[in-house]
Design a protein around this motif. Structure first.
Motif, short mmCIF file in Angstrom:
data_model
loop_
_atom_site.label_atom_id
_atom_site.label_comp_id
_atom_site.label_asym_id
_atom_site.label_seq_id
_atom_site.Cartn_x
_atom_site.Cartn_y
_atom_site.Cartn_z
N GLU A 75 49.82 51.00 33.04
CA GLU A 75 48.42 51.36 32.92
C GLU A 75 47.72 51.15 34.25
N LYS A 82 50.57 40.47 30.03
CA LYS A 82 50.45 40.09 28.62
C LYS A 82 50.34 38.58 28.45
N PHE A 133 46.57 38.02 29.57
CA PHE A 133 45.58 38.71 28.74
C PHE A 133 46.28 39.30 27.51
N GLU A 180 45.41 39.66 24.40
CA GLU A 180 44.62 40.39 23.40
C GLU A 180 43.84 41.56 23.97
N GLU A 181 43.92 41.77 25.29
CA GLU A 181 43.13 42.83 25.91
C GLU A 181 43.82 43.34 27.16
N SER A 182 43.30 44.44 27.68
CA SER A 182 43.85 45.01 28.89
C SER A 182 43.55 44.11 30.09
N LYS A 206 40.24 42.79 35.48
CA LYS A 206 40.08 41.33 35.40
C LYS A 206 40.35 40.71 36.77
#
Length: 400
Positions: free
Chosen positions: A141, A172, A175, A177-179, A183
């Motif tokens: 991504e 992963k 983070f 639970e999210e992309s 960040k």
């Protein structure tokens, strides 16, 4: 079929059976842990580097002598090498998967992070923006690093906002639970913004733990590791002429360790391969000694029980009955030894875990070792048991 007389004879002289049981138990304890260690080594050597190994050549570039405009020279290198038939992409980096120069640093949620906010210390690749193309990495991504992300080598220690990419595993972990895109994390106290996530890139060094914990940052590299992606059918030709080409462009440097990624992996895992061969040789020797011990015990027992066997034959026992008895007797001894050996296997593993930080033994390796020992023990019993089944009933009448 009654085998009471022979069975009671075994109980009256249990020394041989006890020694074999101890040998089988010890062999199980050692073999199961060795099988586990072998599997760990094999899995390690089978790790996916994340790179198109069959198309990549790597070399070390070191400058010496008078001052050289390395940035300009690096541009000349790329342009010249890309003109060679079969060459697809060229990059400079501080390191390579399975290579040396493993740069690591704490990756933290906070600039002045403590142990809790800095859960991992990944390896970071400082490379030019073509590195992903040269190695054939896969984007999960976000985007790849580009010229806008570049910093010079002199600026690498300056605390300025920069960009980076993370491996999918690392993204992963930080983070879940999210992309991870957009960040910020701190690498060695420097704030970096995550602009992309790639599938996988193995850390430098074959002994590195947390193998997929890697980071990419963009830098105008001019030396270190030179990576070249080449059509597979031309890789040997490019490899052969690489040193002469590079030195011909600038004789104030040396080109060393010219290897394909497959060759680099072979060098990196040489010790692991040697350890696998050694462990398997030891296991094979242990199994062979155990088989010989079982065969020797059964042969000795048959020799001492000939008159009893003859008596059983005279009373109506068939050859099949005699054969089945010795097989069953060995099975009972082996089964008891394997039960004891299983406990010894875990005790040995606990020692190795505490002393050498090995992983906890999985039950499947105890089963594999136990099944191997049971088969070998029964097979080793077969020939002496067949001889026992051929004892003539007439021997019962002899006074021996």
């Amino acid at each position: 079929m009654a085998f009471g007389p022979i069975f009671r004879s075994t109980l009256r002289n249990p020394t041989g059976a006890l020694l074999i049981a101890i040998q089988i138990a010890l062999t199980l304890a050692i073999a199961s842990n060795m099988f586990y260690m072998v599997n760990e080594r094999v899995e390690k050597m089978s790790r996916d580097t994340g790179v198109v190994n069959e198309e990549v050549i790597a070399a070390r570039v070191f400058y010496f002598g008078k001052a050289v405009d390395k940035a300009a020279q690096a541009d000349i290198d790329r342009k010249t090498l890309l003109e060679i038939p079969g060459v697809k992409s060229v990059s400079y980096s501080n390191s390579m998967p399975l290579g040396g120069n493993n740069n690591t640093s704490s990756l933290c949620f906070e600039q002045e992070g403590d142990e809790d906010s800095c859960p991992h210390s990944p390896s970071y690749y400082r490379s030019d923006v073509n590195f992903h193309e040269t190695l054939g990495l896969d984007l999960v991504e976000g985007r790849w690093l580009n010229d806008s992300d570049n910093v010079t080598t002199d600026a690498i220690s300056i605390a300025e906002t920069r960009t980076m990419m993370l491996s999918e595993v690392l993204a992963k972990l930080y983070f879940p639970e999210e992309s991870a895109l957009g960040k910020q994390l701190y690498l060695g106290g420097r704030e970096l913004t995550i602009v992309g996530v790639y599938r996988q890139l193995l850390r430098p060094g074959a002994r590195a733990t947390e193998a997929d914990h890697t980071i990419l940052t963009a830098e105008r590299r001019t030396s270190g590791y030179l990576a070249i992606r080449v059509d597979q059918d031309r890789i040997e030709q490019v490899k052969e002429k690489l040193e002469a080409t590079m030195v011909g462009l600038n004789d104030q440097r040396v080109i060393t360790e010219i290897e394909t990624m497959d060759e680099m992996a072979a060098d990196a895992y040489r010790r692991d391969k040697a350890m696998v061969v050694l462990l398997l040789s030891v296991v094979a020797l242990l199994l062979l000694v155990t088989a010989l011990g079982v065969a020797g015990l059964v042969s000795f027992t048959v020799a001492n029980r000939k008159k009893q066997i003859g008596t059983r034959r005279a009373l109506g026992a068939s050859k099949r009955d005699i054969l089945a008895y010795f097989i069953s007797e060995n099975f009972a001894i082996t089964a008891l030894a394997l039960i004891v050996g299983s406990g010894m296997a875990y005790a040995l593993n606990q020692y190795l875990l505490q002393t050498y930080e090995l992983a906890r033994l999985e039950l499947v390796y105890v089963f594999v070792a136990a099944a191997s020992l049971l088969f070998i023990s029964q097979f080793a019993t077969l020939l002496p048991a067949l001889k026992a089944s051929k004892v003539s009933p007439a021997i019962a009448t002899r006074t021996v």
